[in-house]
Design a protein around this motif. Sequence first.
Motif, PDB file in Angstrom:
ATOM      1  N   LEU A  87       5.284  19.265 -44.203  1.00 55.21           N
ATOM      2  CA  LEU A  87       6.260  18.239 -43.824  1.00 55.21           C
ATOM      3  C   LEU A  87       5.902  17.633 -42.472  1.00 55.21           C
ATOM      4  O   LEU A  87       5.954  16.407 -42.283  1.00 55.21           O
ATOM      5  CB  LEU A  87       7.660  18.858 -43.776  1.00 55.21           C
ATOM      6  CG  LEU A  87       8.811  17.934 -43.396  1.00 55.21           C
ATOM      7  CD1 LEU A  87       9.026  16.881 -44.458  1.00 55.21           C
ATOM      8  CD2 LEU A  87      10.094  18.746 -43.198  1.00 55.21           C
ATOM      9  N   TRP A  88       5.512  18.463 -41.514  1.00 53.29           N
ATOM     10  CA  TRP A  88       5.125  17.988 -40.175  1.00 53.29           C
ATOM     11  C   TRP A  88       3.867  17.124 -40.248  1.00 53.29           C
ATOM     12  O   TRP A  88       3.803  16.032 -39.671  1.00 53.29           O
ATOM     13  CB  TRP A  88       4.891  19.193 -39.260  1.00 53.29           C
ATOM     14  CG  TRP A  88       4.332  18.858 -37.913  1.00 53.29           C
ATOM     15  CD1 TRP A  88       4.931  18.146 -36.919  1.00 53.29           C
ATOM     16  CD2 TRP A  88       3.040  19.242 -37.404  1.00 53.29           C
ATOM     17  NE1 TRP A  88       4.102  18.064 -35.823  1.00 53.29           N
ATOM     18  CE2 TRP A  88       2.940  18.718 -36.090  1.00 53.29           C
ATOM     19  CE3 TRP A  88       1.980  19.973 -37.919  1.00 53.29           C
ATOM     20  CZ2 TRP A  88       1.809  18.916 -35.302  1.00 53.29           C
ATOM     21  CZ3 TRP A  88       0.858  20.176 -37.134  1.00 53.29           C
ATOM     22  CH2 TRP A  88       0.783  19.639 -35.846  1.00 53.29           C
ATOM     23  N   LEU A  89       2.860  17.601 -40.995  1.00 58.18           N
ATOM     24  CA  LEU A  89       1.592  16.872 -41.074  1.00 58.18           C
ATOM     25  C   LEU A  89       1.774  15.484 -41.693  1.00 58.18           C
ATOM     26  O   LEU A  89       1.190  14.502 -41.224  1.00 58.18           O
ATOM     27  CB  LEU A  89       0.582  17.675 -41.896  1.00 58.18           C
ATOM     28  CG  LEU A  89       0.061  18.963 -41.249  1.00 58.18           C
ATOM     29  CD1 LEU A  89      -0.744  19.775 -42.256  1.00 58.18           C
ATOM     30  CD2 LEU A  89      -0.787  18.662 -40.021  1.00 58.18           C
ATOM     31  N   GLN A  90       2.597  15.390 -42.737  1.00 56.23           N
ATOM     32  CA  GLN A  90       2.745  14.110 -43.427  1.00 56.23           C
ATOM     33  C   GLN A  90       3.818  13.224 -42.813  1.00 56.23           C
ATOM     34  O   GLN A  90       3.615  12.022 -42.638  1.00 56.23           O
ATOM     35  CB  GLN A  90       3.058  14.357 -44.908  1.00 56.23           C
ATOM     36  CG  GLN A  90       1.920  15.037 -45.658  1.00 56.23           C
ATOM     37  CD  GLN A  90       2.153  15.100 -47.149  1.00 56.23           C
ATOM     38  OE1 GLN A  90       2.228  14.089 -47.830  1.00 56.23           O
ATOM     39  NE2 GLN A  90       2.274  16.311 -47.677  1.00 56.23           N
ATOM     40  N   SER A  91       4.957  13.817 -42.485  1.00 52.32           N
ATOM     41  CA  SER A  91       6.079  13.011 -42.009  1.00 52.32           C
ATOM     42  C   SER A  91       5.933  12.603 -40.549  1.00 52.32           C
ATOM     43  O   SER A  91       6.297  11.485 -40.163  1.00 52.32           O
ATOM     44  CB  SER A  91       7.386  13.795 -42.201  1.00 52.32           C
ATOM     45  OG  SER A  91       8.477  13.111 -41.654  1.00 52.32           O
ATOM     46  N   VAL A  92       5.396  13.490 -39.733  1.00 52.98           N
ATOM     47  CA  VAL A  92       5.316  13.241 -38.287  1.00 52.98           C
ATOM     48  C   VAL A  92       3.917  12.805 -37.860  1.00 52.98           C
ATOM     49  O   VAL A  92       3.755  11.821 -37.141  1.00 52.98           O
ATOM     50  CB  VAL A  92       5.757  14.492 -37.497  1.00 52.98           C
ATOM     51  CG1 VAL A  92       5.610  14.264 -35.993  1.00 52.98           C
ATOM     52  CG2 VAL A  92       7.187  14.855 -37.840  1.00 52.98           C
ATOM     53  N   ARG A  93       2.901  13.519 -38.352  1.00 57.13           N
ATOM     54  CA  ARG A  93       1.546  13.190 -37.939  1.00 57.13           C
ATOM     55  C   ARG A  93       0.941  12.067 -38.781  1.00 57.13           C
ATOM     56  O   ARG A  93      -0.141  11.573 -38.475  1.00 57.13           O
ATOM     57  CB  ARG A  93       0.635  14.422 -38.015  1.00 57.13           C
ATOM     58  CG  ARG A  93       1.041  15.597 -37.133  1.00 57.13           C
ATOM     59  CD  ARG A  93       1.273  15.240 -35.690  1.00 57.13           C
ATOM     60  NE  ARG A  93       0.238  14.407 -35.105  1.00 57.13           N
ATOM     61  CZ  ARG A  93       0.255  13.943 -33.867  1.00 57.13           C
ATOM     62  NH1 ARG A  93       1.289  14.239 -33.078  1.00 57.13           N
ATOM     63  NH2 ARG A  93      -0.712  13.191 -33.398  1.00 57.13           N
ATOM     64  N   GLY A  94       1.604  11.667 -39.866  1.00 60.10           N
ATOM     65  CA  GLY A  94       1.165  10.525 -40.659  1.00 60.10           C
ATOM     66  C   GLY A  94      -0.046  10.768 -41.522  1.00 60.10           C
ATOM     67  O   GLY A  94      -0.731   9.823 -41.923  1.00 60.10           O
ATOM     68  N   MET A  95      -0.341  12.015 -41.858  1.00 61.10           N
ATOM     69  CA  MET A  95      -1.488  12.313 -42.699  1.00 61.10           C
ATOM     70  C   MET A  95      -1.136  12.084 -44.166  1.00 61.10           C
ATOM     71  O   MET A  95       0.011  12.252 -44.579  1.00 61.10           O
ATOM     72  CB  MET A  95      -1.941  13.764 -42.490  1.00 61.10           C
ATOM     73  CG  MET A  95      -2.429  14.038 -41.074  1.00 61.10           C
ATOM     74  SD  MET A  95      -2.817  15.778 -40.757  1.00 61.10           S
ATOM     75  CE  MET A  95      -4.262  16.001 -41.777  1.00 61.10           C
ATOM     76  N   GLY A  96      -2.121  11.711 -44.979  1.00 62.09           N
ATOM     77  CA  GLY A  96      -1.914  11.535 -46.404  1.00 62.09           C
ATOM     78  C   GLY A  96      -1.885  12.873 -47.119  1.00 62.09           C
ATOM     79  O   GLY A  96      -2.192  13.914 -46.531  1.00 62.09           O
ATOM     80  N   PRO A  97      -1.531  12.871 -48.408  1.00 62.53           N
ATOM     81  CA  PRO A  97      -1.442  14.127 -49.161  1.00 62.53           C
ATOM     82  C   PRO A  97      -2.741  14.914 -49.186  1.00 62.53           C
ATOM     83  O   PRO A  97      -2.743  16.133 -49.006  1.00 62.53           O
ATOM     84  CB  PRO A  97      -1.051  13.663 -50.566  1.00 62.53           C
ATOM     85  CG  PRO A  97      -0.426  12.328 -50.383  1.00 62.53           C
ATOM     86  CD  PRO A  97      -1.116  11.710 -49.206  1.00 62.53           C
ATOM     87  N   VAL A  98      -3.854  14.214 -49.397  1.00 59.69           N
ATOM     88  CA  VAL A  98      -5.143  14.917 -49.469  1.00 59.69           C
ATOM     89  C   VAL A  98      -5.512  15.499 -48.111  1.00 59.69           C
ATOM     90  O   VAL A  98      -5.929  16.652 -47.994  1.00 59.69           O
ATOM     91  CB  VAL A  98      -6.249  13.976 -49.965  1.00 59.69           C
ATOM     92  CG1 VAL A  98      -7.603  14.673 -49.940  1.00 59.69           C
ATOM     93  CG2 VAL A  98      -5.930  13.487 -51.380  1.00 59.69           C
ATOM     94  N   ALA A  99      -5.358  14.696 -47.062  1.00 57.54           N
ATOM     95  CA  ALA A  99      -5.697  15.176 -45.713  1.00 57.54           C
ATOM     96  C   ALA A  99      -4.819  16.352 -45.309  1.00 57.54           C
ATOM     97  O   ALA A  99      -5.292  17.327 -44.709  1.00 57.54           O
ATOM     98  CB  ALA A  99      -5.562  14.037 -44.712  1.00 57.54           C
ATOM     99  N   ALA A 100      -3.523  16.274 -45.633  1.00 56.23           N
ATOM    100  CA  ALA A 100      -2.608  17.375 -45.300  1.00 56.23           C
ATOM    101  C   ALA A 100      -2.999  18.635 -46.064  1.00 56.23           C
ATOM    102  O   ALA A 100      -2.933  19.750 -45.524  1.00 56.23           O
ATOM    103  CB  ALA A 100      -1.177  16.980 -45.621  1.00 56.23           C
ATOM    104  N   GLY A 101      -3.410  18.470 -47.328  1.00 58.42           N
ATOM    105  CA  GLY A 101      -3.861  19.625 -48.090  1.00 58.42           C
ATOM    106  C   GLY A 101      -5.133  20.223 -47.517  1.00 58.42           C
ATOM    107  O   GLY A 101      -5.281  21.439 -47.443  1.00 58.42           O
ATOM    108  N   LEU A 102      -6.052  19.357 -47.082  1.00 59.53           N
ATOM    109  CA  LEU A 102      -7.311  19.840 -46.513  1.00 59.53           C
ATOM    110  C   LEU A 102      -7.106  20.586 -45.193  1.00 59.53           C
ATOM    111  O   LEU A 102      -7.945  21.403 -44.805  1.00 59.53           O
ATOM    112  CB  LEU A 102      -8.272  18.674 -46.303  1.00 59.53           C
ATOM    113  CG  LEU A 102      -8.867  18.073 -47.583  1.00 59.53           C
ATOM    114  CD1 LEU A 102      -9.655  16.812 -47.262  1.00 59.53           C
ATOM    115  CD2 LEU A 102      -9.756  19.087 -48.294  1.00 59.53           C
TER     116      LEU A 102
END
Length: 508
Positions: free
Chosen positions: A283-298
């Motif tokens: 949630l932090w990586l995507q919602s706050v840091r603006g990373m996409g699903p693939v990047a957040a998974g990586l």
Amino acid sequence: MRKWLPLTAVCLGTFMLLVDVTIVVVALPDMAGSLHTSFADLQWVMDIYALALAALLLGLGSLADRVGHRQVYMAGVALFALASLACGLATDPAVLIAFRGVQGIGGAAMLATTTALVARLYQGRDRGVAFGAWGAVSGAASAAGPILGGLLTEYLDWRWIFFVNLPISVLAIAMTARFVPATGGGPRGRGMDLPGMLTFTMAAGALTYALIKGADYGWASGATLGLFGLAAVALLVFLVLEPRRAQPMLDLALFRRGSFTGLMIVAVLLSVAAFSYLAYTSLWLQSVRGMGPVAAGLACLPMSTASFALATLGGRYLHGVSPRLTLGVGMLLIGGGALLMTVIGAGSTWTVLVAGFLVTGIGVGVSMPVLASTAMAAVPPERAGMASGAVNTARQLGNALGIAVLGVVFHAGLTASLRHHGGGLSADALAGGQAAPLIAHTAPARRGTVEHLVHTAFADGLRDVFWVSGVLGVLGGLVALALVRSPMAPSRPPVPRRADEPSIPAAT
């Protein structure tokens, strides 16, 4: 070598069912748009799968002890494949959720039998290597789900997160039929413990449902308290009935041994300390840091890579080490990994997680194979399904409990930070993934201040989550060092093969 082909058949199912626990996480927004429904409604696509796993594992493990582990495993793979096809073809949210539940039943049948099959197929040093490989696949699968889900959703379509299971299922069934020897059921005349299965399934299901939906209903609401009450009553009835059964689903006498009790506690705490916080870091990586699903998974790749490597090596080289030390050190590493991530701050990026993920992955890789193999050693081979079901039920309940407890901790930390720094932002909105819209709709003059406030609040909430995870991981290590002993039960000879059973291929 051909002797590892049976293990490959078992690990194919293990990887598939565990990946499907988390593979849908990043695909839910696309699903909601395609099926014209809300994101919240589709949360059940995740929840119903977790509910089926937690509620049915022990019962299906007991069933497998009676009718045969290979038979139940293959039936589970077939059901999983058919349900996956139905999920991929679904055009209605209710149909998707219903067949996702059926998929969970198939997954429970597989998860309840995989470790029992490994324990039957291999002996001595080979067993250590086999459980190491199984643990490596299990650890990697847990972190690979969001990555695979992001890739399939982004470059194909969300339906492919289900369609991809079909060729894997066909291969798993074909290899199991060819290379895994059939196992006879329990002794003739051995009846099913239907009262035990019914009461435990009701207890585990009600508890898991309460943990999943408690935050939505309110922890003090009548619905949540009623579910906890139902779980407690069903569990009490189960505990009263089981000692009176001639062939109980779960032999409660095992809990008189400190080692078995310690294993169950470690299984719960491992899931909480190693995996439950991933929902909030994502949630932090995507919602706050603006990373996409693939990047957040990586970003989770260091954990899955370290887990895979250490489990593979550990199965080969730690075979003779006491499980007390292996589990104890592994859990201490898991706790230490979470504590390393408490350095997170308002200006942190994903790199702040790398060291903690690496250490946690090492701990998972060391602990998970030993947890499974030591549980198998606690019972005779004809009760292996029961032991497998028990330890995996503990892990699934631990994950549900961990997400619920850490959710409360995260929300409390978020709320306290917002109250301390002011700004009038909604903690509920931020916890629901609305950080970017809230910042975007702020007046330009205040946007920088609000953005800093959001980053600070998320860091404070996550820091509390990592502290709790770390303490629970350390506690699990101390429990393992204090209670787990080896051997837990005398080694039993393998069950003789019938004349018509296929043999395990010899090494080449």
